[in-house]
Design an enzyme around this catalytic site. Structure first.
Site, PDB file in Angstrom:
ATOM      1  N   ASP A   9       0.826  -1.211   0.000  1.00  0.00           N
ATOM      2  CA  ASP A   9       0.000   0.000   0.000  1.00  0.00           C
ATOM      3  C   ASP A   9       0.861   1.263   0.000  1.00  0.00           C
ATOM      4  O   ASP A   9       1.919   1.294   0.647  1.00  0.00           O
ATOM      5  CB  ASP A   9      -0.902   0.025   1.243  1.00  0.00           C
ATOM      6  CG  ASP A   9      -2.170  -0.799   1.056  1.00  0.00           C
ATOM      7  OD1 ASP A   9      -2.429  -1.289  -0.064  1.00  0.00           O
ATOM      8  OD2 ASP A   9      -2.917  -0.947   2.050  1.00  0.00           O
ATOM      9  N   HIS A  51       0.995  -0.289   7.247  1.00  0.00           N
ATOM     10  CA  HIS A  51       1.036   1.171   7.078  1.00  0.00           C
ATOM     11  C   HIS A  51       1.947   1.821   8.110  1.00  0.00           C
ATOM     12  O   HIS A  51       1.955   1.443   9.276  1.00  0.00           O
ATOM     13  CB  HIS A  51      -0.370   1.753   7.191  1.00  0.00           C
ATOM     14  CG  HIS A  51      -1.273   1.225   6.125  1.00  0.00           C
ATOM     15  ND1 HIS A  51      -2.627   1.361   6.139  1.00  0.00           N
ATOM     16  CD2 HIS A  51      -0.990   0.545   4.988  1.00  0.00           C
ATOM     17  CE1 HIS A  51      -3.141   0.796   5.073  1.00  0.00           C
ATOM     18  NE2 HIS A  51      -2.167   0.285   4.347  1.00  0.00           N
ATOM     19  N   CYS A  89      -4.927   8.908   6.431  1.00  0.00           N
ATOM     20  CA  CYS A  89      -5.431   7.779   5.637  1.00  0.00           C
ATOM     21  C   CYS A  89      -6.526   8.193   4.664  1.00  0.00           C
ATOM     22  O   CYS A  89      -6.611   7.656   3.561  1.00  0.00           O
ATOM     23  CB  CYS A  89      -6.057   6.716   6.539  1.00  0.00           C
ATOM     24  SG  CYS A  89      -5.092   6.211   7.926  1.00  0.00           S
TER      25      CYS A  89
HETATM   26  N1  LIG Z   1      -2.153  -3.458  11.814  1.00  0.00           N
HETATM   27  C1  LIG Z   1      -2.530  -2.520  10.784  1.00  0.00           C
HETATM   28  C2  LIG Z   1      -3.992  -2.590  10.600  1.00  0.00           C
HETATM   29  C3  LIG Z   1      -4.656  -1.540   9.802  1.00  0.00           C
HETATM   30  C4  LIG Z   1      -4.171  -1.067   8.622  1.00  0.00           C
HETATM   31  C5  LIG Z   1      -4.853  -0.097   7.899  1.00  0.00           C
HETATM   32  C6  LIG Z   1      -6.025   0.394   8.349  1.00  0.00           C
HETATM   33  O1  LIG Z   1      -6.703   1.339   7.636  1.00  0.00           O
HETATM   34  C7  LIG Z   1      -6.542  -0.047   9.558  1.00  0.00           C
HETATM   35  C8  LIG Z   1      -5.851  -1.002  10.262  1.00  0.00           C
HETATM   36  C9  LIG Z   1      -1.921  -1.131  11.087  1.00  0.00           C
HETATM   37  O2  LIG Z   1      -1.145  -1.034  12.041  1.00  0.00           O
HETATM   38  O3  LIG Z   1      -1.530  -0.466  10.115  1.00  0.00           O
HETATM   39  N1  LIG Z   2      -3.225   4.630   5.912  1.00  0.00           N
HETATM   40  C1  LIG Z   2      -3.932   3.991   6.821  1.00  0.00           C
HETATM   41  N2  LIG Z   2      -5.065   3.434   6.489  1.00  0.00           N
HETATM   42  N3  LIG Z   2      -3.415   3.884   8.043  1.00  0.00           N
HETATM   43  C2  LIG Z   2      -4.084   3.215   9.117  1.00  0.00           C
HETATM   44  C3  LIG Z   2      -3.142   2.576  10.040  1.00  0.00           C
HETATM   45  C4  LIG Z   2      -3.874   2.056  11.203  1.00  0.00           C
HETATM   46  C5  LIG Z   2      -3.042   1.187  12.120  1.00  0.00           C
HETATM   47  N4  LIG Z   2      -3.234  -0.194  11.828  1.00  0.00           N
HETATM   48  C6  LIG Z   2      -3.498   1.417  13.553  1.00  0.00           C
HETATM   49  O1  LIG Z   2      -4.263   0.637  14.000  1.00  0.00           O
HETATM   50  O2  LIG Z   2      -3.147   2.337  14.224  1.00  0.00           O
END
Ligand SMILES: N[C@@H](Cc1ccc(O)cc1)C(=O)O
Ligand SMILES: NC(=[NH2+])NCCC[C@H](N)C(=O)O
Length: 391
Positions: free
Chosen positions: A220, A267, A375
């Site tokens: 991503d 991410h 995001c």
């Molecule tokens: N474990 C992932 C889970 C996640 C990723 C993207 C999301 O939009 C939401 C949750 C995070 O830390 O990045």
């Molecule tokens: N670009 C994004 N969708 N980022 C979301 C990251 C979320 C991340 N897994 C958390 O729980 O904090």
């Protein structure tokens, strides 16, 4: 304006804000469960069992459990939460417009579209909400990244009018190789190594498909921290490593790529954000250990630990997708101006103490829909260029 976005902080001119229209459900299937599975959640100071409510009650209403005992099927999202999210997205767009930023929107998901389908599988569709994820803007280039969740396979198509416009104005427009994305495409070992839980344990058993080709590139845009000519790329799985190889071959002559190993599961933007040259916002001090040496010299603002009462209370059947650290996922409108969730006055005060102007914006259901302001947006035009901030 022509596409020009090399960093995360320079004065913002144009931005795309995601759409939540016609969000009805999440589909629990292998790719979804793997993506939201949490292995890495920071160091001991940020790891916590209260991240995700345990799945004592499953929300799935179709298919129910698979042969491995994992939940399967569509988990409905309450209309009230979707309505409130749509309202909050309007508020984000208005706040940005109020700062003089031109706001673009993707096409809405048509309610008649229920599924995405490829030769190998079909999955229920979701709207283009977390648009940071499936597109990487590198300067004058749009790079559509190869999705990790089946439901999001064609998500960038909702952005076609936006991308087409930038293309006509001179942007490069590239699509990374698309995975066949059968069950055999996924590195299941990653999720089986360990877990702090997450919304989706356990992970299902893979099925066989005539289209199996083995591990594939999946990645991503949100795994990349953009710092002018330097890119920090989070690599946790074999999928990410392949994609990073692709990125190196594609832009390696224009950018310096710094791989970081397992800073997060995927991410990077709820672990570290760059707020201006020389200043990072981090989840914890431990993040620094994984950063490239040159970036470790930057000042670090550690986001105040989130308190559970920052969040709306949800029922057992509401699937919580993010960690409570999601509010550090802020969006910079300039090197001194940051959009911060109004539910986080402590974070706002911390940033103000460091000289930032904070624009508080309402965003209630970030934990249900998986994203904060970073995001939900794609910054397409900023003032900064291909500069060397680490030199
Ligand atoms: N474990 C992932 C889970 C996640 C990723 C993207 C999301 O939009 C939401 C949750 C995070 O830390 O990045
Ligand atoms: N670009 C994004 N969708 N980022 C979301 C990251 C979320 C991340 N897994 C958390 O729980 O904090």
């Amino acid at each position: 304006m022509a596409l020009n976005s090399y960093d995360e902080w320079s004065p913002l001119k144009e931005v795309v804000v995601g759409s939540a229209a016609n969000y009805t459900s999440h589909e629990r299937e292998l790719s979804f469960d793997l993506f939201f599975h949490d292995n890495i959640a920071g160091d001991n100071s940020t790891r916590s069992e209260w991240y995700y409510p345990r799945l004592t009650v499953g929300g799935a209403d179709e298919g129910d459990t698979g042969r491995d005992g994992a939940r399967r099927g569509r988990v409905p999202i309450k209309q009230r939460y979707v309505d409130e999210l749509v309202e909050d997205l309007e508020g984000i767009a208005e706040a940005l417009t109020g700062l003089g930023v031109t706001v673009l929107r993707p096409m809405d998901l048509d309610p008649a579209t229920t599924d995405v389908r490829t030769p190998a599988w079909s999955a229920s569709v979701v709207p283009p909400l977390n648009i940071r994820d499936n597109t990487l803007i590198l300067g004058d280039e749009i790079i559509e990244t190869p999705p990790m969740i089946r439901s999001r396979y064609f998500e960038t198509q909702f952005l076609t009018p936006v991308f087409q416009r930038y293309f006509v104005q001179g942007a490069r427009w590239t699509v990374m190789p698309r995975p066949l994305m059968t069950d055999a495409s996924f590195d299941l070992d990653y999720a089986r190594e360990s877990t702090i839980g997450g919304p989706t344990e356990p992970i299902g058993a893979p099925s066989h498909s005539p289209y199996d080709v083995g591990t594939e590139m999946m990645f991503d845009g949100a795994q990349v921290l953009r710092l002018g000519r330097d890119l920090v790329v989070n690599v946790s799985t074999t999928h990410h490593a392949l994609a990073c190889d692709w990125l190196e071959r594609h832009v390696g002559d224009r950018y310096r790529i710094h791989r970081v190993h397992r800073l997060s599961d995927s991410h990077i933007d709820s672990m570290v954000l760059a707020l201006r040259p020389g200043t990072l916002l981090v989840r914890s001090e431990a993040v620094a250990e994984k950063l490239p040496a040159a970036l470790r010299k930057w000042d670090r603002i550690v986001a105040p630990a989130p308190e559970s009462d920052n969040f709306p209370r949800y029922e057992d059947e509401d699937l919580v997708l993010t960690s409570p650290f999601i509010d550090l996922n802020v969006l910079s409108a300039g090197p001194d101006t940051v959009l911060v969730n109004e539910a986080c006055p402590e974070l706002a005060r911390t940033l103000e103490k460091h000289g930032f102007t904070v624009v508080p914006v309402r965003h209630r259901h970030r934990r249900l829909f998986g994203g904060g302001f970073h995001c939900f947006t794609l910054d397409t035009v900023r003032e900064g260029g291909l500069e060397d901030y680490l030199g």
